[in-house]
Design a protein around this motif. Structure first.
Motif, mmCIF file in Angstrom:
data_model
loop_
_atom_site.group_PDB
_atom_site.id
_atom_site.type_symbol
_atom_site.label_atom_id
_atom_site.label_comp_id
_atom_site.label_asym_id
_atom_site.label_seq_id
_atom_site.Cartn_x
_atom_site.Cartn_y
_atom_site.Cartn_z
ATOM 1 N N GLU A 206 -4.356 35.622 13.833
ATOM 2 C CA GLU A 206 -5.556 35.927 14.616
ATOM 3 C C GLU A 206 -5.554 37.378 15.089
ATOM 4 O O GLU A 206 -6.610 38.032 15.123
ATOM 5 N N SER A 207 -4.376 37.888 15.437
ATOM 6 C CA SER A 207 -4.287 39.291 15.857
ATOM 7 C C SER A 207 -4.682 40.215 14.713
ATOM 8 O O SER A 207 -5.448 41.174 14.901
ATOM 9 N N ALA A 208 -4.169 39.927 13.501
ATOM 10 C CA ALA A 208 -4.518 40.759 12.343
ATOM 11 C C ALA A 208 -5.998 40.628 12.016
ATOM 12 O O ALA A 208 -6.652 41.610 11.638
ATOM 13 N N ARG A 209 -6.567 39.422 12.174
ATOM 14 C CA ARG A 209 -7.987 39.222 11.894
ATOM 15 C C ARG A 209 -8.855 40.035 12.852
ATOM 16 O O ARG A 209 -9.845 40.649 12.455
ATOM 17 N N ARG A 210 -8.453 40.055 14.124
ATOM 18 C CA ARG A 210 -9.248 40.759 15.144
ATOM 19 C C ARG A 210 -9.041 42.271 15.107
ATOM 20 O O ARG A 210 -9.990 43.043 15.255
ATOM 21 N N TYR A 211 -7.789 42.683 14.953
ATOM 22 C CA TYR A 211 -7.447 44.076 15.173
ATOM 23 C C TYR A 211 -6.975 44.817 13.920
ATOM 24 O O TYR A 211 -6.839 46.046 13.946
ATOM 25 N N GLY A 212 -6.713 44.087 12.844
ATOM 26 C CA GLY A 212 -6.213 44.720 11.639
ATOM 27 C C GLY A 212 -4.767 45.172 11.768
ATOM 28 O O GLY A 212 -4.075 44.818 12.737
ATOM 29 N N PHE A 213 -4.336 45.987 10.809
ATOM 30 C CA PHE A 213 -2.943 46.431 10.792
ATOM 31 C C PHE A 213 -2.806 47.924 11.054
ATOM 32 O O PHE A 213 -1.702 48.468 11.034
ATOM 33 N N GLY A 214 -3.927 48.599 11.279
ATOM 34 C CA GLY A 214 -3.860 50.041 11.488
ATOM 35 C C GLY A 214 -3.573 50.410 12.918
ATOM 36 O O GLY A 214 -3.135 49.593 13.735
ATOM 37 N N ASP A 215 -3.824 51.654 13.245
ATOM 38 C CA ASP A 215 -3.569 52.169 14.605
ATOM 39 C C ASP A 215 -4.851 52.209 15.430
ATOM 40 O O ASP A 215 -5.035 53.058 16.305
ATOM 41 N N GLN A 216 -5.759 51.284 15.122
ATOM 42 C CA GLN A 216 -7.028 51.274 15.844
ATOM 43 C C GLN A 216 -6.791 50.932 17.313
ATOM 44 O O GLN A 216 -5.961 50.114 17.659
ATOM 45 N N GLN A 217 -7.558 51.531 18.194
ATOM 46 C CA GLN A 217 -7.465 51.308 19.627
ATOM 47 C C GLN A 217 -8.486 50.250 20.029
ATOM 48 O O GLN A 217 -9.527 50.131 19.437
#
Length: 217
Positions: A206-217
Motif C-alpha cells: 500500500e505504501s508503494a501504491r500510494r507513494y511509489g519508490f522514488g524520492d517524492q515528498q
C-alpha cells in the motif's frame, strides 16, 4: 509404522523421538515385542506439534508438557480446553495495576469490548492473557504520549474477528477435539507470525501504491 519410519516421515531423529517418549511428550507405541513398538498417524501428528513447539517456538519441555496436558484433557469443553492450551504458552507479564497508564488502558479496553458487543470476551478479562496483552500494549502507547484512536481500534478489532471466523472454520475441518486444539496451538506458533508478515507486506504494497519508490515528498 516402526520407529525408523516415524523418524523418516517426521524429520525427527530416532534419538530425539526416544527423548520425547521418555519425557511423556509422545504416547508410547503399541508394543509388538520387548524391543519393538508400532506407531500410527496420531503419533506422527503429535510429533510434528511437539517439534514445532520446541524447535520453532523455543518452548521448554515443561511448558510443552503443560500445553499437551490441556490438549488431551477431554473433560473440558472445547472453548475452555482450547483456552487453557493457548494460555499455557508464554505470555506477557502482569501489568502494574498502580500505573495510571495501565488503569486508563483497562478502561479503554473495557469500553472497546463493550462497543464491539464482545460479551464473552468481557467475561474472561480477569483471566485472559490476550486481554492482558492488549492492556499492556495500550498502556505503553499512552506512556509515550500516543492515545490510539478508539474508532480505529474498533475497525481493527472487526477485521480481527473476521480472521477469527476463518481460524475456527479451519479448525472445524479436523475430526477430533484433540486435533482441533493442536491446530489452534500450531496457529499461535506458526500462523500468527505468518499473518504478521502478511500485514507487513500489505503495508509495503500500500505504501508503494500510494507513494511509489522514488524520492517524492
Amino acid at each position: 509404522m516402526r520407529l525408523a519410519e516415524l523418524s523418516e516421515r517426521s524429520g525427527v531423529s530416532t534419538a530425539t523421538i526416544k527423548y520425547y517418549l521418555r519425557e511423556g511428550l509422545l504416547a508410547p507405541g503399541r508394543q509388538i515385542n520387548a524391543r519393538t513398538a508400532e506407531y500410527d498417524e496420531d503419533h506422527l501428528r503429535r510429533l510434528r506439534l511437539v517439534r514445532a513447539m520446541i524447535q520453532i517456538g523455543r518452548l521448554p519441555v515443561a511448558t510443552v508438557r503443560e500445553v499437551l496436558g490441556h490438549v488431551d484433557d477431554d473433560s473440558l469443553p472445547r472453548t475452555i480446553r482450547m483456552g487453557a492450551a493457548m494460555w499455557a504458552l508464554p505470555q506477557v507479564a502482569e501489568p502494574d495495576e498502580e500505573d495510571e497508564h495501565v488503569r486508563s488502558a483497562h478502561e479503554a479496553a473495557d469500553q472497546l469490548l463493550e462497543s464491539l458487543g464482545w460479551s464473552n470476551a468481557q467475561a474472561l478479562v480477569s483471566i485472559s492473557p490476550a486481554y492482558r496483552s492488549l492492556v499492556v500494549a495500550m498502556a505503553a502507547l499512552r506512556r509515550i504520549g500516543i492515545d490510539w484512536d478508539a474508532q480505529l481500534l474498533v475497525a481493527y478489532a472487526r477485521l480481527m474477528h473476521q480472521a477469527a471466523v476463518l481460524d475456527l472454520d479451519f479448525l472445524e475441518r479436523h475430526p477430533s477435539e484433540a486435533e482441533k486444539v493442536e491446530t489452534a496451538v500450531l496457529g499461535a506458533i506458526l500462523v500468527d507470525p505468518m499473518l504478521q508478515s502478511l500485514h507487513r507486506l500489505a503495508q509495503e504494497e500500500e505504501s508503494a501504491r500510494r507513494y511509489g519508490f522514488g524520492d517524492q515528498q
